[in-house]
Motif scaffolding. Sequence first.
Motif, PDB file in Angstrom:
ATOM      1  N   ARG A  98       0.549  -1.112   0.060  1.00  0.00           N
ATOM      2  CA  ARG A  98       0.221   0.428  -0.090  1.00  0.00           C
ATOM      3  C   ARG A  98       0.962   1.166  -0.156  1.00  0.00           C
ATOM      4  NH1 ARG A  98      -4.312  -2.107   4.598  1.00  0.00           N
ATOM      5  NH2 ARG A  98      -4.532  -3.499   3.877  1.00  0.00           N
ATOM      6  N   CYS A 113      -0.142  -4.040  -3.680  1.00  0.00           N
ATOM      7  CA  CYS A 113       0.278  -2.714  -4.589  1.00  0.00           C
ATOM      8  C   CYS A 113      -0.322  -2.477  -5.931  1.00  0.00           C
ATOM      9  CB  CYS A 113       2.042  -2.798  -4.743  1.00  0.00           C
ATOM     10  SG  CYS A 113       3.019  -1.703  -5.931  1.00  0.00           S
ATOM     11  N   ALA A 114      -0.697  -3.298  -6.913  1.00  0.00           N
ATOM     12  CA  ALA A 114      -1.895  -3.221  -7.860  1.00  0.00           C
ATOM     13  C   ALA A 114      -3.243  -3.163  -7.501  1.00  0.00           C
ATOM     14  CB  ALA A 114      -1.904  -4.808  -8.235  1.00  0.00           C
ATOM     15  N   GLU A 123      -4.214  -1.313  -4.184  1.00  0.00           N
ATOM     16  CA  GLU A 123      -4.238  -0.179  -3.382  1.00  0.00           C
ATOM     17  C   GLU A 123      -2.934   0.514  -3.183  1.00  0.00           C
ATOM     18  OE1 GLU A 123      -5.199  -1.250   0.690  1.00  0.00           O
ATOM     19  OE2 GLU A 123      -5.723  -3.249  -0.302  1.00  0.00           O
ATOM     20  N   ASN A 124      -2.094   1.236  -4.270  1.00  0.00           N
ATOM     21  CA  ASN A 124      -1.111   1.433  -4.272  1.00  0.00           C
ATOM     22  C   ASN A 124      -0.942   2.426  -5.087  1.00  0.00           C
ATOM     23  OD1 ASN A 124       2.059   3.180  -5.264  1.00  0.00           O
ATOM     24  ND2 ASN A 124       2.304   1.566  -3.585  1.00  0.00           N
ATOM     25  N   ARG A 157       0.106   5.061 -10.077  1.00  0.00           N
ATOM     26  CA  ARG A 157      -0.729   4.391 -11.756  1.00  0.00           C
ATOM     27  C   ARG A 157       0.908   3.636 -11.544  1.00  0.00           C
ATOM     28  NH1 ARG A 157      -2.742   8.913 -15.315  1.00  0.00           N
ATOM     29  NH2 ARG A 157      -3.108   6.752 -16.221  1.00  0.00           N
ATOM     30  N   ARG A 196       1.334   0.588  -9.595  1.00  0.00           N
ATOM     31  CA  ARG A 196       0.246  -0.222  -9.922  1.00  0.00           C
ATOM     32  C   ARG A 196       0.174  -1.535 -11.778  1.00  0.00           C
ATOM     33  NH1 ARG A 196      -2.664   3.804  -8.366  1.00  0.00           N
ATOM     34  NH2 ARG A 196      -3.949   3.993 -10.611  1.00  0.00           N
ATOM     35  N   THR A 243      -9.895   2.867  -8.965  1.00  0.00           N
ATOM     36  CA  THR A 243      -8.202   3.459  -9.240  1.00  0.00           C
ATOM     37  C   THR A 243      -7.717   2.947 -10.688  1.00  0.00           C
ATOM     38  OG1 THR A 243      -7.535   1.133  -7.931  1.00  0.00           O
ATOM     39  CG2 THR A 243      -8.109   3.059  -6.706  1.00  0.00           C
ATOM     40  N   TRP A 244      -8.038   1.507 -10.841  1.00  0.00           N
ATOM     41  CA  TRP A 244      -8.231   0.949 -13.069  1.00  0.00           C
ATOM     42  C   TRP A 244      -9.078   1.841 -13.625  1.00  0.00           C
ATOM     43  CZ3 TRP A 244      -3.552  -1.204 -13.909  1.00  0.00           C
ATOM     44  CH2 TRP A 244      -2.993  -1.983 -12.601  1.00  0.00           C
TER      45      TRP A 244
END
Length: 487
Positions: free
Chosen positions: A233, A264-265, A267-268, A271, A274, A303-304
């Motif tokens: 995160r 990481c993918a 919640e980080n 961009r 991720r 987020t994506w």
Amino acid sequence: MPIVGGDFEERALAAVLDHKALNQAAASLYRERFEHTPGIVYAAGVEHAYNLAKEFRAVGLKAEAVSGRTPPVQLAETLAAYERGEINVLINAMLLAEGWNSPRATVCMHLAPTASRRVYQQRIGRIMRMHPRKEAGVVIDFVPKGATHNERVVSLHSLLDADFYREGARVTPAPRRRIQRRARRKLSPAPWLVPVTPDVKRRLAVITREWQRTDPRFLDDDEQLYWATIAGRNVRFDERVEFVKKFTEGKANRAALEQFLSACAAENPNRRLRLTALADRVSMMVDRASFDDLVTLVTQAPTWEKDRAQGVRTLLRALGDGKVDAPDQILARWTWRLARATRKVQDRRASAEFPEAKRLLGALANSRGHRHEENAAKLVNAALDLPREVGAALLASAEGYTPRANQLIDAARERLGTIQEVANALADNLPAPKASTGRSRRRRRKRKKKGQAQGQQNQNQKKKQTQDGAKPEPKAEQAQQAPAAEA
């Protein structure tokens, strides 16, 4: 080891520890880490103390052993020589644990572990006297680095109920001293630490607070997963290379690595990080449940939203390379679900390569009943005659309203090729991740600001000339007058 009277039995302890190899290792350790720093070494017995003194002198240290067998006059002379600096290391069993004070003593080495808190407290009390050239007392415990306080062997951290262990760092707060009286540190703190408290909540608090410095090799499996989640995160993009060494050097297990990449993918906030974490996660074999979570994440997570096409492309490549462990029926469902999430991009690719694509898709979407099924058959026949990339893009944009139409579309998707071939074809229709343009963007911003400032300056100059009643001369005339002025 048996415990008699609250502590380890002395003879059994001496029989285990009094070996030449161990004594030589202890002497070499003291010489390499502390050289001529004055200290006290506690042995398991009288014979062990004299054998240790022999090995300490063999490596060039000024060491002497004292015990109850030492005559009183010789004992007084030895202690006086220690105070004068003629001796730097005093080795004893239990003679100097109480009733003896030497402010010069700095290092306390426990070559005989103890299970008694009272004995341990008396030992470290010998090095806690203030001295002008003394920065802090150094305690050497021979216990596992991740040993908790419920171990039988007492250590400095268990005595003080410390939350974590950090090699070479202070366990107690530093005393207040004037700057000119500060001494040079004997030890440099290690860049890592490990929780040693048995309290679960306090251990998790240490991991949450010090996740960057926590060494995962001393954590159990559940704590490693928790640490990997926190790290995924919060890790920054510029710290990724240094942080990945904790996994490549074997400090964390494979499950922690997978959890780190997934967190990481998901919640980080960065961009690029991720996208990198998603690509690294699917570069290894992925089980059915984990890949289903990744598909849901990329297709639905807010987020994506901006990187959905690149994320779908990465997952389709994983399906095409056979990196997912799942039945073919599930793989096909994931493939067309990912294609559905990028329907607009697939539609543009089909329309660019096949001009009739828009008409066929429009007729399919605007018809009902048997007309809808006829249009579905026409679209399917056209898709099977096209190249695989274009046909896959056309079928990805198609949506039936009746069971017969859906059956035709599903059958065409199966006839288009294998799951791996279709996944690679759909991935080819999507754009690759963009390269980083942060530096050029900053340069453009600087140039834009500079141009705006120059334009504002020219406007102010023209406005001032207008207010003064003078007309600005044309550029051609200014260029002709300039050489004349120089002449």
